[in-house]
Design an enzyme around this catalytic site. Structure first.
Site, PDB file in Angstrom:
ATOM      1  CG  PHE A 137      -1.828   1.282   1.146  1.00 18.48           C
ATOM      2  CD1 PHE A 137      -3.021   1.264   0.443  1.00 18.48           C
ATOM      3  CD2 PHE A 137      -1.432   2.477   1.736  1.00 18.48           C
ATOM      4  CE1 PHE A 137      -3.810   2.407   0.331  1.00 18.48           C
ATOM      5  CE2 PHE A 137      -2.216   3.625   1.628  1.00 18.48           C
ATOM      6  CZ  PHE A 137      -3.409   3.586   0.929  1.00 18.48           C
TER       7      PHE A 137
ATOM      8  CG  ASP B 161       5.713   4.017   1.817  1.00 24.20           C
ATOM      9  OD1 ASP B 161       5.712   4.790   2.799  1.00 24.20           O
ATOM     10  OD2 ASP B 161       4.732   3.872   1.058  1.00 24.20           O
TER      11      ASP B 161
ATOM     12  CE  LYS C  46      -1.036   7.078   6.726  1.00 26.30           C
ATOM     13  NZ  LYS C  46      -0.737   5.933   5.901  1.00 26.30           N
TER      14      LYS C  46
END
Ligand SMILES: *Cc1c(COP(=O)(O)O)cnc(C)c1O
Length: 407
Positions: free
Chosen positions: A145, A230, A259
């Site tokens: 993802f 990531d 985030k």
């Protein structure tokens, strides 16, 4: 217009009518938050065990992040990159130092940072590695993802994320996550990068087999390919280290961050690498109106300061161990498997008992916010400011919610 006047004023009803239905939220309307707790519009309190998918690692309204943002709000909010601002340079320097790299490319969302890293890797492939024009390939992992843009869903293996959104961006090759042999075979002279999550978050907190990150690092070095980590969800303290790659003493060529980098106040993301990689970008070749804006940079600087002491990483390690022990004790009571790293857990519940969603709704009734993923998995990622007593309380509620389901 449908519904009564009252329904139309209810935030959930308004969202149902006027908001696109691209989410299926747990039915609670949050109106305030502090630390690990939120309050709904009727005044009921909940322990936030999702923490905005780790964007709230430091909790809701962490005083130091809020103070930095409020101070910045009173001075300067936006300049665009057409001019310098007095926060961007220090932010880049401080974040680069935290990551042990020399350069930062500031963006806004995680998806943008991944896109940016892919552009940088392709450019590096043509300019530095010498890949023939338009031939670059990137090796990606099954179950990944990385965000929701066209290019990122192009190499998703989740039919729901891709379905109906083609035609897709070419240039990606899949390998199973954790399979070193498949990775070695997928790399050829056109390969510019290997992109992976050091822990697959959305897939259900899937940990790589021990030694895998080191194998990826070795293959990337041997074959002159960039390792792109990531760490949008796994980074910035969540797993008990600043970066999840540190668990195997691995340093990727490129960190992709997002985030928690905005401290739960503003969206902030970044690509962090050395100048031999990020130096391939020249004026006009990439950009963002909001990337590196003074509000974002001020919040990001506060986050880097919070992480510099190692206190949050330490909390994630110690409290995560407590959570892991407690979750392991639930096995056989409706829990089939538990995967933990730091203060981050994926719990597979027995499908015979109900869905992950059903468990989350039972948890909601007991004052705990959590979110399901992929049917029968529930993810826990509370803010790192959570206390030992709150972890114990969470475990009690979880045991009770599982018992509720089996009734
Ligand atoms: C959430 C996430 C993204 C995308 O971030 P957005 O800010 O939602 O665009 C990318 N990669 C990983 C690993 C993520 O968890």
């Amino acid at each position: 217009m449908t519904g009564t006047v009252e329904e139309r004023q209810d935030p959930r009803a308004l969202e149902a009518v006027h908001g696109a239905h691209n989410y299926h939220p747990i039915p609670v309307v949050i109106s305030a938050g502090e630390g690990a707790w939120v309050t709904d519009s009727s005044g009921r309190r909940y322990l936030d065990c999702l923490a905005a998918y780790s964007a709230l690692n430091f909790g809701h309204r962490h005083p130091e992040v809020v103070a930095a943002a409020a101070d910045q709000l009173g001075r300067l909010t936006l300049t665009s990159r057409a001019f310098h601002n007095d926060q961007l340079g220090p932010f880049c320097a401080e974040l680069a130092a935290l990551a042990g790299k020399d350069m930062v490319l500031p963006m806004n969302t995680g998806a943008e940072a991944v896109e940016s890293a892919l552009k940088v890797a392709r450019k590096w492939g043509y300019d530095v590695k010498g890949v023939p024009p338009d031939q670059a390939t990137v090796v990606v992992m099954e179950g990944n993802f990385h965000g929701r843009t066209i290019s990122l869903v192009s190499f998703s293996t989740d039919p729901e994320a891709r379905g109906g959104f083609g035609p897709f961006t070419p240039g990606f090759r899949h390998v199973p996550y954790g399979d070193e042999v498949a990775l070695a075979e997928a790399i050829d002279e056109t390969t510019v990068a290997v992109l992976l999550e050091p822990v697959q978050g959305e897939a259900g907190v899937i940990l790589p087999p021990p030694g895998y990150l080191r194998q990826v690092r070795r293959l990337c070095t041997e074959r002159n390919v960039l390792m792109l980590a990531d760490e949008v969800q796994s980074g910035l303290g969540r797993t008990g280290r600043t970066f999840a790659c540190e668990h195997e003493d691995v340093v990727p060529d490129v960190y992709i961050l997002g985030k928690a980098l905005g401290g739960g106040v503003v969206p902030v993301s970044a690509v962090v690498a050395d100048s031999d990689v990020l130096g391939v970008l020249h004026p006009g070749q990439h950009g963002s109106t909001f990337g590196g804006n003074p509000m974002a940079a001020a919040a990001g600087r506060a986050v880097v300061r919070l992480l510099a002491s190692g206190e949050f990483q330490e909390r994630a390690r110690l409290l995560g161990e407590r959570l892991r022990v407690g979750l392991d004790a639930l096995s056989g009571r409706g829990v089939l498997a538990v995967r933990c790293t730091g203060l981050w857990a994926g719990i597979d519940i027995d499908p015979a008992l109900g869905t992950g969603r059903a468990l989350c709704e039972r948890l909601l009734a007991r004052g705990v916010l959590a979110k399901d993923t992929h049917g029968s998995t529930v993810r826990l990622a509370p803010p790192l400011v959570i206390t030992e007593a709150e972890i114990d309380w969470l475990l009690e509620q979880l045991a009770a919610a599982l018992a509720d389901l089996s009734r």
